[in-house]
Design a protein around this motif. Structure first.
Motif, short mmCIF file in Angstrom:
data_model
loop_
_atom_site.label_atom_id
_atom_site.label_comp_id
_atom_site.label_asym_id
_atom_site.label_seq_id
_atom_site.Cartn_x
_atom_site.Cartn_y
_atom_site.Cartn_z
N ASP A 28 0.82 -1.21 0.00
CA ASP A 28 0.00 0.00 0.00
C ASP A 28 0.85 1.27 0.00
OD1 ASP A 28 -2.28 -1.51 -0.06
OD2 ASP A 28 -2.72 -1.31 2.08
N ILE A 34 -2.62 6.61 -2.96
CA ILE A 34 -2.85 6.84 -1.53
C ILE A 34 -2.20 8.15 -1.11
CG2 ILE A 34 -2.44 5.95 0.79
CD1 ILE A 34 -2.61 3.14 -0.39
N ASP A 35 -2.94 8.93 -0.35
CA ASP A 35 -2.51 10.25 0.10
C ASP A 35 -1.29 10.15 1.02
OD1 ASP A 35 -2.96 13.11 0.25
OD2 ASP A 35 -3.53 12.75 2.35
N VAL A 38 -1.98 9.56 4.75
CA VAL A 38 -2.33 8.17 5.04
C VAL A 38 -1.08 7.31 5.04
CG1 VAL A 38 -3.66 6.18 4.23
CG2 VAL A 38 -4.64 8.48 4.09
N LYS A 39 -0.18 7.57 4.11
CA LYS A 39 1.07 6.81 4.06
C LYS A 39 1.91 7.04 5.31
CE LYS A 39 1.57 6.37 -0.91
NZ LYS A 39 2.43 6.59 -2.07
N ALA A 41 0.72 7.59 8.31
CA ALA A 41 0.09 6.77 9.35
C ALA A 41 0.45 5.29 9.15
CB ALA A 41 -1.42 6.96 9.32
N MET A 42 0.50 4.87 7.90
CA MET A 42 0.87 3.49 7.60
C MET A 42 2.32 3.23 8.02
SD MET A 42 -0.99 3.28 3.90
CE MET A 42 -0.30 1.75 3.40
#
Length: 73
Positions: A28, A34-35, A38-39, A41-42
């Motif tokens: 991901d 993907i923003d 968000v990355k 947080a990942m």
């Protein structure tokens, strides 16, 4: 600190679950759709899961999931 007693079968199951999650996050993170937020947080989740993985997996298994600076987003 919290202690946990688990048998070998349970260790293997935990190791398997964490590996699957780490691999999913790695896929991901490479997705351009993907923003960036968000990355980020990942990436934090990956760090936490990797710390757990290091506690249950063999060092040779851990080296497969070490991320280098050049790989980070």
């Amino acid at each position: 600190m919290i202690g946990l007693l688990i048998n070998n079968k349970e260790v293997k199951e935990i190791e398997y679950l964490i590996k699957r999650e780490l691999e999913e996050i790695l896929l991901d993170i490479e997705d351009s759709r993907i923003d960036h937020i968000v990355k980020k947080a990942m990436e934090e989740r990956y760090k936490i899961l990797f710390q757990l993985f290091k506690r249950v997996a063999a060092p040779s298994e851990c080296t497969k999931y070490i991320r280098t600076k050049s790989m980070k987003v």
